[in-house]
Enzyme design. Structure first.
Site, mmCIF file in Angstrom:
data_model
loop_
_atom_site.group_PDB
_atom_site.id
_atom_site.type_symbol
_atom_site.label_atom_id
_atom_site.label_comp_id
_atom_site.label_asym_id
_atom_site.label_seq_id
_atom_site.Cartn_x
_atom_site.Cartn_y
_atom_site.Cartn_z
ATOM 1 N N ARG A 641 -4.858 -5.243 -31.580
ATOM 2 C CA ARG A 641 -4.807 -3.817 -31.268
ATOM 3 C C ARG A 641 -6.160 -3.161 -31.507
ATOM 4 N NH1 ARG A 641 -0.298 0.124 -33.756
ATOM 5 N NH2 ARG A 641 0.872 -0.831 -32.074
ATOM 6 N N VAL A 716 -13.198 -6.896 -34.933
ATOM 7 C CA VAL A 716 -14.130 -6.948 -33.806
ATOM 8 C C VAL A 716 -15.592 -7.016 -34.216
ATOM 9 C CG1 VAL A 716 -12.537 -5.708 -32.311
ATOM 10 C CG2 VAL A 716 -14.179 -4.411 -33.680
ATOM 11 N N GLU A 718 -17.637 -9.200 -35.661
ATOM 12 C CA GLU A 718 -18.508 -10.370 -35.605
ATOM 13 C C GLU A 718 -18.337 -11.199 -34.347
ATOM 14 O OE1 GLU A 718 -18.864 -11.947 -39.998
ATOM 15 O OE2 GLU A 718 -17.069 -10.714 -39.788
#
Lengths: 756, 170, 352
Positions: A641, A716, A718
């Site tokens: 999400r 989100v 890396e």
């Protein structure tokens, strides 16, 4: 004590109704664009002095003389902290009681273990005097030959890599599978040492008041920093108050408290005044961690149709002589491609360098560029399109464990990314595509992946009689957008509009939000917030549904829903009551709830949990001169999400540019004799500039994951660098036909004979 | 020996006594005038975080000796928004998410304002990228920065001035 | 940074007198000097601030058609001076390919000429460097020297000169006006910078107290305006020093090269102009064969000083490219990415 940190918001930033998923602009945006956001070095308490470190210019040996008198004679210099003159610590900086505790250089002796190691601290009334005082120390050394690089010494197999992972993992019999394979490919890739180089140098402003310590310093892990400092100084953690409302970038280098930060606190103790210590840029190439170099050998077995039968990923890396951090580069091969036999193995040497540490996608970034290169080589060996090859070896379950994925929309990432990029027009053969200006054009791709991790966190929620709410957790915003995304989760958790929700974060007196690392902060802190909100709303609902004067009387806790500051009966939404009314009737000024978050061992046991993505890159290469420009990148990422797509897009872009940098730009150049880094700056240590990044696109692929956590968040921060680095490198090969297996790729690597 | 200089900083005259000649403009702003919005990223002219406008031109304040700028008109990030109204460049940075950690942002914004005033980009994204290449961003918000500069430039041009067209933050 | 005396003279003679003292240095913008002082490479006991000296900040057009550029003219102002850029487009392109917008706004013409090498061993106080400490040795020789000199170097020093601006200036026969203790004199720019020989500590022909007050381009220099380029290879698209650069200028008459100018940057301790290559081009058709021959001649004396043999081949190819681009005509305006081989990728100019 409550947090001093508050944010001004402009009306355009708030939104009524469900907040999660909205592309709100940064709530800290106004502070940051006006210069009002306060970073550690911006603090200036009354009576503050300036501290400047002197650092070693040798990599190995001992300091035999410091001209303390010369430094002290310089006007403005107040004191010089040396091994012989420093406050006592309660704990040996070389002690190590857990794998997350790294040894620090705190002037404990005269030994030098790496270049740029702190060897003294000069305190002065002005920054100029402290800086010159440090230069006047003119250290003399007994120097020993430096051990440098991947061949510094005898190698060994580390007891553990990363944080406690086994150095060697095998599934199936890789040697047998390789022996049987129709085709075998072996390729060795080298990656260089890289330095985090957050724009904000590590900084600390420290002030002692008896046994209590007040500090401003950037931290990706406030609670851990507090615990570490408490141990070092022998005081209670609650006597240490750390403010870190904004980090000027971290990328892992501010995850654990570093030696120089502790030296600032020691200096303040020594002189009995508040002290500010800020690292010079060159001093960030030593005591604050880095990404170590690797040499990785990939051995692949596959059939003529491109089906992998064996994958051996071996990685050699470097750690310091005095501590253990081993880049887990080969472990990327656990999850991506469905070879029936997989072996990952690691070896290491010790060299005279500062201890390497976590740097954005530690292990994944280094491993990915090598694995994606080898996969690209194998695809070409089969005459296959690299995407077709990857689809042929698509892992339906996690290859190393056999576990099902909690969710995996990688196929959709491949499809949408390829379509947006126009991948189908790519030639299989390299050096076949040109643009209208005659530049060589190359298209390459890579698969992105990063584990969906969670740590432990806590949060505290308050609903007030005036209809507003408070959510507190000691979260860290290093640019990823915690002030915004976590506030969005908080508002939804409290059933309030964002402008009625006060979100407090960034100080150590708040509940522990866990470390901002491993791309796990939004999931971890977010779940604690989610649960704290649920707790306080449940308490409020209990008040209402148990009170016959409430329209909600008798609905039961499960029978109400919180929305826009009111509780509604689920079975009859017309029956509702405002938070303030419920609290007023109960005679309460406010009501409080708590929540925590932690990974669920049973889910971890059952599922492999990862975010995925596909990155497609175009480069242009001057056919004669070898100069490369990454002209276009398209990434498609499925990461569960998305809380705030505007911020998530920026995280993907940032990671993708790190991928460009990995492939084409950054590396530390070390003198092989002295062990000194020759480009310890930002002029010659090249990170990309704006002109290096003409065109980026990041697609967010919808993915619902019911297992990772109740919010379905994967992370989100890396993943963007994985896949991207390999995609750019593969594009360079496709443009030129030259397979460069060391990074960054330089123009000298591409000077193929003009006739070719 | 002390040195007296006088500067106009964000429209306010500041008379400064320096006990020492080696103070850079950056350290003067940050450590002596408490204008800490201007950032020190490298202190060697290699990152652009310290960019300020001196007599209307963007320069790296870390490589400027304060004494040498006696009498200069300095504008820093603290003097860009006026009367509660953000400058169009500031607005555009927020709208295009042209920042992440925010540390390079003051320098980026001062550089963008300087670049727009230089009038050399003609709305060409490549010229903007080149013109903004003296400002490193390790978070790598470059795509947003380029969009923000183009957007602000357009709005300023529509407003008919170079730098005059402030708009309400909301 | 060490403490120093700060002097702001009112006139050029006062400046010269003040700067002639041992340990004194001129301060212009300071974009190089302050950097060196922060690194401890320069520790002047006295700074003589020349930023307010009268008469140094003008671009004057001379009656004979030449131009005189005051030493305090800022790099950006010169590059954006419309008449100057139209007359000497390769100089404008070189200026705009250097450093960053901020640095170009500050950096002066005189200072640009006098910037010191970017050799890492020169900057590292703990390395042996004959340029920094005469007689101490050269750690670059057996060190990391991928980007070091391939022309004109000596066993004592393999550093390169970092300026972009100087490269086309040397090609155009620029002359430097100097005020010194003995009055005013002129030195061709090509003779200002010295090759290292056995005295690499002496970068230039300047004597203590010498102040560069102007740089002059002769009248004939504008004759190349129609066919003049500066191309610069570097390790990122912008804000990086040259690996190799080249200024190429042609005067074409009837489809034949009447006169050629060719100077390389990033290859030696000074801008490297090659008369043989220029003479070989004169009278030739502007085709690849002629350009290749010129490239061979220009690099004929080149030899690696370390792990940098690639720079020789790269420089040859760059000469061919720069000449070809010059032959195809100067762009109407300095390209969006000045000096870059990627200066003309039209599809990247769309609105993002």
């Amino acid at each position: 004590m409550t947090s001093e940190i508050s944010l001004s918001t402009v009306p355009a930033h708030t939104r009524h109704g469900s907040n999660i998923g909205q592309p709100l602009t940064r709530r800290d945006g106004v502070l940051k664009v006006t210069g009002a956001a306060t970073y550690a070095a911006d603090n200036h308490p009354e009576g503050m002095l300036f501290a400047v470190m002197a650092t070693s210019s040798i990599a190995r040996g001992r300091v035999v003389a410091l001209d303390v008198d010369a430094a002290k004679a310089h006007p403005g210099v107040v004191d010089v902290m040396t091994p012989a003159h420093k406050p006592e610590l309660a704990m040996d900086p070389d002690a190590k009681t857990n794998p997350f505790m790294f040894r620090l250089d705190l002037l404990q002796n005269d030994l030098v273990r790496y270049a740029h190691q702190p060897i003294a601290v000069v305190v002065a009334r002005s920054l100029e005097a402290a800086t010159e005082g440090a230069a006047l120390l003119a250290p003399r050394y007994e120097e020993e030959p430096a051990r440098v690089g991947l061949d510094a010494d005898e190698s060994f197999e580390p007891a553990a890599i990363g944080i406690g992972s086994p150095a060697r993992i095998e599934r199936g019999d890789v040697e047998a599978a390789l022996a049987r394979a129709e085709h075998r490919l072996e390729a060795t890739y080298e990656t260089p040492a890289q330095y985090h180089n957050a724009m904000e140098p590590h900084a600390i402003v420290a002030a002692w008041d008896g046994d209590t310590l007040s500090i401003d310093t950037p931290s990706q892990g406030l609670a851990m920093a507090q615990g570490r400092l408490a141990g070092l100084f022998g005081i209670a953690p609650e006597n240490i108050h750390i403010r870190s409302p904004f980090l000027g970038g971290g990328f892992g280098s501010k995850g654990l408290v570093s030696g120089p930060q502790v030296l600032g606190i020691m200096a303040a103790k020594l002189v009995g005044r508040p002290v500010k210590l800020v690292l010079r840029r060159d001093q960030m190439y030593g005591p604050v961690g880095h990404r170590p170099p690797t040499r990785q050998t990939l051995r692949l077995g596959f059939d003529g149709e491109g089906k992998l039968s064996a994958l051996h990923h071996h990685a050699k890396t470097v750690s310091s002589t005095f501590d253990d951090f081993f880049e887990p580069a080969a472990d990327i091969s656990h999850t991506l491609y469905a070879a029936p036999a997989i072996l990952t193995s690691h070896e290491a040497v010790r060299a005279d360098i500062g201890t390497p540490l976590f740097m954005r996608a530690p292990g994944e970034a280094t491993g990915s560029i090598a694995l994606e290169g080898a996969i690209d080589e194998a695809a070409f060996a089969c005459g296959m399109d690299p995407l077709a090859f990857r689809l042929k070896n698509y892992a339906e379950v996690e290859p190393i464990s056999g576990k099902p994925f909690s969710s995996k929309a990688l196929r959709e990432c491949y499809r949408q990314g390829a379509e947006r990029f126009g991948w189908s027009r790519r030639t299989i053969e390299p050096r076949k595509m040109r643009d209208e200006n005659g530049y060589l054009v190359g298209w390459g791709m890579g698969t992105a992946t990063f584990p969906a991790l969670m740590f432990q966190a806590e949060a505290r929620a308050v609903l007030r009689r005036d209809g507003s709410g408070v959510m507190e957790t000691g979260a860290h915003d290093m640019g990823q957008g915690a002030w915004t995304a976590l506030a969005q989760i908080a508002a939804d958790a409290l059933g309030l509009d964002l402008d009625r929700t006060e979100f407090r974060a960034g100080t150590s007196d708040l509940p522990d939000a866990g470390i901002a690392g491993g791309s796990a902060h939004t999931a971890t802190a977010g779940m604690a917030i989610h649960n704290a909100g649920a707790d306080v709303v449940a308490k409020l609902a209990a008040l209402a549904t148990g009170d016959e004067r409430s329209p909600l009387f008798g609905a039961g806790n499960a029978g109400v829903v919180a929305r826009e500051g009111r509780l509604h009966r689920r079975d009859d939404e017309s029956r509702s009551e405002g938070y303030g009314d419920i609290l007023a009737r109960a005679g309460l000024a406010q009501i409080e709830g708590k929540g925590s978050a932690a990974p669920d061992p049973s889910v971890q046991e059952t599922y492999a949990m990862h975010a995925h993505g596909a990155v497609f890159a175009e480069v242009k290469v001057d056919p004669d001169l070898g100069q490369v420009r990454a002209t276009r990148l398209v990434g498609a990422f499925a990461a569960g999400r998305v809380i705030n797509p505007r911020m998530v897009r920026s995280q993907f872009y940032g990671g993708m540019i790190w991928g460009i940098s990995f492939a084409l730009h950054e590396h530390a150049v070390m003198d092989r004799r002295s062990g000194r880094i020759l480009n310890a700056d930002l002029a010659e240590y090249h990170i990309p500039v704006n002109a290096d990044v003409p065109s980026l696109d990041a697609l967010m692929i919808e993915e619902h994951d019911p297992h990772v956590n109740a919010l379905g968040i994967k992370g989100v921060g890396e993943i963007g660098i994985t896949g991207s680095a390999g995609a750019v490198a593969n594009a360079v090969w496709h443009a030129t036909g030259v397979r460069v297996r060391h990074f960054p790729i330089g123009l000298d690597d591409l000077l193929v004979p003009a006739a070719a | 020996m002390t040195f007296s200089i006088s500067l106009t900083v964000n429209g306010v005259r500041r008379d400064v006594e320096l006990d020492n000649p080696r103070v850079t403009l950056l350290d003067l702003l940050r450590e002596r005038l408490q204008l800490t919005g201007t950032k020190k990223g490298c202190d060697r002219g290699q990152c652009g975080a310290c960019t300020v406008l001196v007599d209307g031109r963007r320069i790296n304040s870390c490589l400027a000796l304060a004494l040498s700028h006696d009498g200069a008109d300095i504008r820093t990030i603290e003097g860009v928004a006026e009367g509660g109204h953000l400058h169009p460049v500031q607005e555009a940075f927020i709208a295009h998410d042209a920042l992440q950690c925010g540390f390079c942002t003051p320098g980026q914004i001062m550089s963008a304002i300087g670049l727009i005033q230089e009038g050399q980009t003609d709305g060409d994204p490549e010229r903007v990228r080149e013109g903004m290449s003296g400002n490193l961003c390790r978070c790598s918000a470059y795509a947003g920065i380029t969009e923000a500069v183009l957007d602000a430039q357009k709005k300023l041009a529509e407003a008919g001035g170079t730098d005059a067209g402030r708009r309400d933050a909301a | 940074m060490n403490d120093f005396d700060y002097i702001r003279p009112a006139t050029v003679p006062e400046a010269v007198a003040a700067a002639a003292a041992p340990g004194a240095a001129y301060l212009a913008a300071g974009t190089n000097l302050l950097d060196l002082m922060k690194g401890g490479v320069a520790r002047p006991g006295r700074l003589v601030d020349v930023t307010r000296l009268p008469g140094l900040d003008a671009v004057e057009w001379l009656e004979d058609g030449g131009v005189r550029i005051g030493a305090m003219v800022r790099n950006a102002d010169l590059a954006h001076d419309p008449r100057f850029a139209a007359s000497f487009p390769a100089v404008a392109e070189a200026l705009l390919s250097g450093a960053s917008g901020q640095l170009r706004n500050a950096a002066s013409v005189g200072g640009n000429l006098l910037q010191r090498t970017r050799c890492a061993y020169f900057a590292d106080l703990d390395s042996a460097c004959n340029k920094r400490v005469p007689g101490s040795g050269c750690d670059a020789r057996a060190g990391e020297n991928r980007l070091h000199a391939v022309l004109g170097w000596s066993d004592a020093c393999i550093a390169t000169h970092p300026s972009d601006f100087c490269v086309p200036l040397v090609a155009l026969d620029a002359v430097v006006e100097i005020e010194g203790r003995g009055g005013r004199r002129e030195v061709p720019l090509a003779e200002l910078h010295r090759l290292p020989g056995d005295a690499p500590e002496k970068d230039t022909a300047l004597e203590p107290g010498d102040l560069i007050v102007a740089v002059r381009l002769p009248a004939g220099a504008a004759a190349f305006a129609g066919h003049a380029r500066y191309i610069k290879l570097r390790e990122r698209t912008s804000y990086a020093f040259a690996v190799v650069s080249a200024a190429a200028m042609l005067r074409l008459e009837g489809g034949v090269i009447a006169e050629a100018r060719l100077t390389l940057g990033g290859v030696a301790a000074k801008p490297w102009r090659d008369a043989w290559a220029e003479q070989a081009l004169a009278g030739a058709r502007p085709d690849e064969e002629a350009f290749r021959r010129a490239a061979e001649l220009a690099l004929a004396g080149a030899r690696p000083s370390g792990d940098n043999a690639f720079k020789i081949e790269l420089a040859r190819r760059l000469v061919v490219r720069a000449l070809a681009l010059a032959a195809s005509g100067t762009p109407e305006r300095v390209p969006a990415l000045p000096g870059s081989p990627f200066s003309s990728l039209p599809e990247l100019h769309h609105d993002v």
